[in-house]
Design a protein around this motif. Structure first.
Motif, PDB file in Angstrom:
ATOM      1  N   SER A 123       0.829  -1.214   0.000  1.00  0.00           N
ATOM      2  CA  SER A 123       0.000   0.000   0.000  1.00  0.00           C
ATOM      3  C   SER A 123       0.860   1.260   0.000  1.00  0.00           C
ATOM      4  O   SER A 123       0.549   2.239  -0.690  1.00  0.00           O
ATOM      5  CB  SER A 123      -0.915   0.009   1.228  1.00  0.00           C
ATOM      6  N   TRP A 124       1.956   1.226   0.757  1.00  0.00           N
ATOM      7  CA  TRP A 124       2.847   2.384   0.787  1.00  0.00           C
ATOM      8  C   TRP A 124       3.464   2.632  -0.592  1.00  0.00           C
ATOM      9  O   TRP A 124       3.526   3.775  -1.062  1.00  0.00           O
ATOM     10  CB  TRP A 124       3.928   2.182   1.834  1.00  0.00           C
ATOM     11  N   GLY A 125       3.868   1.558  -1.249  1.00  0.00           N
ATOM     12  CA  GLY A 125       4.390   1.705  -2.607  1.00  0.00           C
ATOM     13  C   GLY A 125       3.326   2.198  -3.572  1.00  0.00           C
ATOM     14  O   GLY A 125       3.609   3.007  -4.471  1.00  0.00           O
ATOM     15  N   MET A 126       2.091   1.752  -3.369  1.00  0.00           N
ATOM     16  CA  MET A 126       0.989   2.176  -4.226  1.00  0.00           C
ATOM     17  C   MET A 126       0.713   3.663  -4.055  1.00  0.00           C
ATOM     18  O   MET A 126       0.452   4.379  -5.030  1.00  0.00           O
ATOM     19  CB  MET A 126      -0.252   1.351  -3.890  1.00  0.00           C
ATOM     20  N   VAL A 127       0.784   4.137  -2.820  1.00  0.00           N
ATOM     21  CA  VAL A 127       0.575   5.564  -2.564  1.00  0.00           C
ATOM     22  C   VAL A 127       1.644   6.388  -3.275  1.00  0.00           C
ATOM     23  O   VAL A 127       1.349   7.427  -3.891  1.00  0.00           O
ATOM     24  CB  VAL A 127       0.582   5.837  -1.051  1.00  0.00           C
ATOM     25  N   ARG A 128       2.895   5.934  -3.209  1.00  0.00           N
ATOM     26  CA  ARG A 128       3.974   6.660  -3.900  1.00  0.00           C
ATOM     27  C   ARG A 128       3.711   6.707  -5.407  1.00  0.00           C
ATOM     28  O   ARG A 128       3.949   7.729  -6.064  1.00  0.00           O
ATOM     29  CB  ARG A 128       5.325   5.992  -3.617  1.00  0.00           C
ATOM     30  N   LEU A 172      -4.073  -2.119  -6.045  1.00  0.00           N
ATOM     31  CA  LEU A 172      -5.238  -1.903  -5.190  1.00  0.00           C
ATOM     32  C   LEU A 172      -6.083  -3.176  -5.077  1.00  0.00           C
ATOM     33  O   LEU A 172      -6.582  -3.515  -4.000  1.00  0.00           O
ATOM     34  CB  LEU A 172      -6.082  -0.753  -5.741  1.00  0.00           C
ATOM     35  N   LEU A 173      -6.214  -3.886  -6.194  1.00  0.00           N
ATOM     36  CA  LEU A 173      -6.969  -5.141  -6.175  1.00  0.00           C
ATOM     37  C   LEU A 173      -6.302  -6.166  -5.274  1.00  0.00           C
ATOM     38  O   LEU A 173      -6.962  -6.866  -4.503  1.00  0.00           O
ATOM     39  CB  LEU A 173      -7.106  -5.702  -7.596  1.00  0.00           C
ATOM     40  N   ALA A 174      -4.987  -6.270  -5.394  1.00  0.00           N
ATOM     41  CA  ALA A 174      -4.267  -7.258  -4.591  1.00  0.00           C
ATOM     42  C   ALA A 174      -4.377  -6.932  -3.102  1.00  0.00           C
ATOM     43  O   ALA A 174      -4.619  -7.822  -2.273  1.00  0.00           O
ATOM     44  CB  ALA A 174      -2.801  -7.304  -5.017  1.00  0.00           C
ATOM     45  N   VAL A 175      -4.191  -5.648  -2.767  1.00  0.00           N
ATOM     46  CA  VAL A 175      -4.285  -5.249  -1.351  1.00  0.00           C
ATOM     47  C   VAL A 175      -5.689  -5.520  -0.824  1.00  0.00           C
ATOM     48  O   VAL A 175      -5.863  -6.034   0.290  1.00  0.00           O
ATOM     49  CB  VAL A 175      -3.920  -3.761  -1.203  1.00  0.00           C
ATOM     50  N   THR A 176      -6.696  -5.203  -1.623  1.00  0.00           N
ATOM     51  CA  THR A 176      -8.082  -5.449  -1.190  1.00  0.00           C
ATOM     52  C   THR A 176      -8.351  -6.940  -1.031  1.00  0.00           C
ATOM     53  O   THR A 176      -9.026  -7.368  -0.093  1.00  0.00           O
ATOM     54  CB  THR A 176      -9.060  -4.842  -2.204  1.00  0.00           C
ATOM     55  N   THR A 224      -9.978  -2.866 -12.786  1.00  0.00           N
ATOM     56  CA  THR A 224     -10.161  -2.743 -11.340  1.00  0.00           C
ATOM     57  C   THR A 224     -11.613  -2.380 -11.012  1.00  0.00           C
ATOM     58  O   THR A 224     -12.233  -2.962 -10.113  1.00  0.00           O
ATOM     59  CB  THR A 224      -9.208  -1.674 -10.770  1.00  0.00           C
ATOM     60  N   ALA A 225     -12.161  -1.433 -11.749  1.00  0.00           N
ATOM     61  CA  ALA A 225     -13.551  -1.025 -11.515  1.00  0.00           C
ATOM     62  C   ALA A 225     -14.505  -2.200 -11.752  1.00  0.00           C
ATOM     63  O   ALA A 225     -15.461  -2.404 -10.977  1.00  0.00           O
ATOM     64  CB  ALA A 225     -13.906   0.147 -12.428  1.00  0.00           C
ATOM     65  N   PHE A 226     -14.250  -2.965 -12.812  1.00  0.00           N
ATOM     66  CA  PHE A 226     -15.122  -4.108 -13.116  1.00  0.00           C
ATOM     67  C   PHE A 226     -15.036  -5.155 -12.002  1.00  0.00           C
ATOM     68  O   PHE A 226     -16.060  -5.726 -11.599  1.00  0.00           O
ATOM     69  CB  PHE A 226     -14.700  -4.732 -14.450  1.00  0.00           C
ATOM     70  N   VAL A 277      -9.331 -13.839  -7.445  1.00  0.00           N
ATOM     71  CA  VAL A 277      -9.107 -14.229  -8.848  1.00  0.00           C
ATOM     72  C   VAL A 277      -9.034 -13.005  -9.761  1.00  0.00           C
ATOM     73  O   VAL A 277      -8.946 -13.138 -10.977  1.00  0.00           O
ATOM     74  CB  VAL A 277     -10.214 -15.184  -9.352  1.00  0.00           C
ATOM     75  N   ALA A 278      -9.085 -11.807  -9.166  1.00  0.00           N
ATOM     76  CA  ALA A 278      -9.116 -10.573  -9.968  1.00  0.00           C
ATOM     77  C   ALA A 278      -7.773  -9.866 -10.019  1.00  0.00           C
ATOM     78  O   ALA A 278      -7.700  -8.731 -10.470  1.00  0.00           O
ATOM     79  CB  ALA A 278     -10.171  -9.621  -9.393  1.00  0.00           C
ATOM     80  N   THR A 279      -6.716 -10.508  -9.546  1.00  0.00           N
ATOM     81  CA  THR A 279      -5.400  -9.871  -9.562  1.00  0.00           C
ATOM     82  C   THR A 279      -4.744 -10.153 -10.914  1.00  0.00           C
ATOM     83  O   THR A 279      -4.252 -11.249 -11.139  1.00  0.00           O
ATOM     84  CB  THR A 279      -4.511 -10.410  -8.433  1.00  0.00           C
TER      85      THR A 279
END
Length: 629
Positions: free
Chosen positions: A69-74, A85-89, A256-258, A282-284
């Protein structure tokens, strides 16, 4: 002890399977740690400690999610959007509903994605890496009395004599001093058979000496040699990103939205948060991120195997869509080695006198015709005097002061400005004329002939079959000569007697795009630079043509131009197939998971299979289709 100049001088031997395995924890610490945590969790379950197993697995999964998540924010702050975001969720959801084993599989998939990409990329880069690994670092320089001194290849200077032992790579460009030698040029040109060179012949850096020790006289430094330029182009190519790769990045937002939409609908329908976790695992879409780069690396590697250096991945994407192909004539469609057929002097000059003056003036020209004229004069044993002054008008001709005479050499229009009334020389098929004036009077002509390449007609036919709609010839030569060559190839569009700026304007204004331009000389550099895809034929690394081009053909084989287009089409096809294969399989799994029949752990394992399938498909770019000619 001397160190071989050959395959990997100055480097350690490649590690074996055990060595590579031991490097994994250092290179991918999160992967190694996840595997250790997974083993510990399985051990706790086997020992009858499910609560401890759950806490250990969940804690590690949450810790990795926070790190990601920290890397994603950067990335978001830098303006880059991804699918992390999908993987973290997915990790968070599986931990919340108690599916910690599925969470660990997602963590392994997430942290192992880079390792998987590196492995696939190494396979895809095979030919590119082979070129890099062969780069010599030492040379055996001959000193006084024949003493051999090992020096860094950067210390070699033009004029140094170098010993190249059997099975060693030639360190710098040079000319052969030994009587004869065989060289393996397959790693550079793709030609499988050894090439025999004789004393005085040019030998390019990067080729492999075959069976006997030979002596070369260096003609360039390492930095100016062909191989150093090839290595630089390969490094630049391997680091580039193609438009299709960036397009795959943009798919991340709608995907991601789908995925969130499907997960939300599944929760609303079932009223069970566990289904949300089952959908998200299964969405990653790792295939979305990995497959396209692997395919383009494979395409560039395949190009290198065929004697083609593609300077960046985007070039492959443009090659796949080429609709117009333009060719320079001399040295591209023809062999570029015109031969003197006849000398027609005008009084008071005789053949040798005219040829001597013309060749003396042509000493100051870089045009291929000038080289042929000089060689023809020297072959007759003529001694060429030096010119006191000389001036060349690019593509027109040369004006020089030789033996007290004002000598003007070149095209008829150029010579006629100094000698009004210059008659037109009758020419046969495939011939061209070099006109000359001395002291303001017409002095005669030299008739030259340059043969069309044996593979030219087949190349044009193949480009047409690949979807190229328009083929044209751009040349500074006379209309009759250019039209004859074009007619031999079945081409109707020609632009004769054109200057470099005329070629640039024609390519820039071509309606059917992208435009591919093929040339070989310094005067082709401007048009190669403005073309959508510039191709330099038979390049010597430091030439302006190869520096301006997007593709460098390392042989004198015109058919490699069609090969480049074919590889581009195949690469883009495989990349898009891989992207859509990954998306389709991920969507299918999401829809199945939304019914509630796919457990989270099986879904996570299924997504790993999807990753492998997409990447294995991307590696197909390394080879052509089964029916490829």
């Amino acid at each position: 002890m001397s160190v071989p100049v050959g395959t990997r001088p100055g480097t350690a031997a490649p590690p074996g399977p055990v060595g590579r395995l031991l490097r994994v924890p250092r290179r991918y610490p999160l992967v190694a740690a996840t595997l250790l945590v997974g083993l510990a969790v399985l051990g706790l379950l086997a020992a009858g400690e499910p609560a401890a197993a759950r806490w250990a697995g969940s804690a590690w999964a949450v810790g990795v999610a926070l790190h990601v998540s920290w890397g994603m924010v950067r990335d978001l702050l830098a303006g880059r959007w991804g699918v992390d975001l999908l993987a973290v969720t997915a990790i968070t959801a599986t931990v919340v509903v108690g599916e910690y084993l599925a969470a660990l599989v997602v963590v392994l998939m997430l942290t192992g994605g880079q390792a998987l990409e590196d492995y696939a990329a190494e396979r895809a880069r095979k030919e590119l890496n082979a070129l890099l690994e062969r780069a010599p670092v030492l040379a055996h320089r001959l000193g006084p009395g024949g003493a051999v001194e090992d020096v860094a290849v950067e210390e070699v200077r033009p004029g140094d004599e170098l010993l190249v032992r059997p099975a060693e790579v030639v360190p710098v460009d040079g000319r052969l001093v030994s009587a004869e030698a065989d060289f393996d040029e397959s790693s550079i040109t793709g030609e499988s058979l050894p090439v025999t060179r004789r004393a005085g012949d040019e030998v390019l850096s990067g080729v492999l000496n075959e069976q006997r020790a030979v002596v070369l006289r260096a003609s360039a430094t390492a930095a100016e040699s062909q191989y150093a330029t090839i290595v630089a182009m390969v490094r630049e190519a391997a680091a580039s990103r193609a438009p299709v790769v960036r397009l795959a990045d943009r798919y991340a937002v709608p995907f991601t939205a789908f995925a969130f939409l499907v997960a939300g609908l599944a929760w609303w329908w079932h009223g069970d948060p566990v289904v949300v976790a089952e959908v998200l695992v299964v969405a990653t879409p790792c295939p979305l991120l990995l497959a396209a780069p692997v395919a383009f690396l494979g395409g560039m590697s395949r190009a290198a195997r065929n004697g083609l250096i593609v300077k960046d991945a985007g070039t492959l994407e443009r090659l796949a869509r080429v609709r117009t192909a333009a060719f320079d004539k001399t040295g591209t469609i023809t062999y570029g080695r015109p031969e003197l057929r006849a000398v027609h002097p005008a009084p008071p000059w005789d053949e040798d006198g005219l040829l001597r003056l013309v060749a003396a003036a042509e000493q100051y020209s870089s045009h291929v015709l000038a080289t042929s004229v000089r060689e023809a004069a020297l072959a007759r044993g003529l001694v060429l005097p030096a010119a006191r002054t000389a001036h060349e008008e690019a593509t027109h001709g040369v004006t020089a002061r030789v033996d007290g005479h004002e000598v003007v050499v070149g095209k008829r229009a150029h010579v006629a400005r100094s000698a009004p009334g210059t008659p037109e020389q009758p020419l046969g098929p495939g011939e061209l004329a070099v006109y000359a004036a001395v002291d303001g009077r017409f002095a005669g002509t030299l008739v030259m002939s340059d043969r069309v390449r044996a593979d030219a007609a087949a190349t044009m036919a193949e480009l047409t079959a690949l979807g190229v709609r328009r083929l044209l010839v751009l040349s500074g030569d006379a209309r009759a000569t250019v039209e004859h060559v074009a007619a031999d190839l079945g081409l109707r569009e020609v632009l004769p007697e054109c200057l470099p700026e005329d070629k640039v304007r024609t390519v820039r204004e071509a309606p059917d795009r992208p435009v591919l331009m093929v040339g070989d000389g310094v005067n082709d550099a401007p048009v190669l630079a403005v073309a959508d895809v510039g191709v330099a034929m038979g390049a010597r690394g430091a030439t302006a043509a190869s520096e301006s081009a997007d593709v460098v053909v390392l042989t004198e084989d015109l058919s490699r131009t069609a090969t480049a287009v074919r590889i581009g089409r195949r690469t883009v096809q495989v990349a898009l197939q891989s992207i859509w294969l990954g998306i389709a399989l991920s969507v299918a799994l999401m829809l199945v998971a939304a019914t509630g029949v796919l457990p989270a752990i099986l879904g996570a394992l299924s997504q790993e299979v999807v990753d492998l399938l997409a990447i294995l498909n991307a590696l197909r770019a390394l080879r052509g289709p089964r029916r490829e000619p």
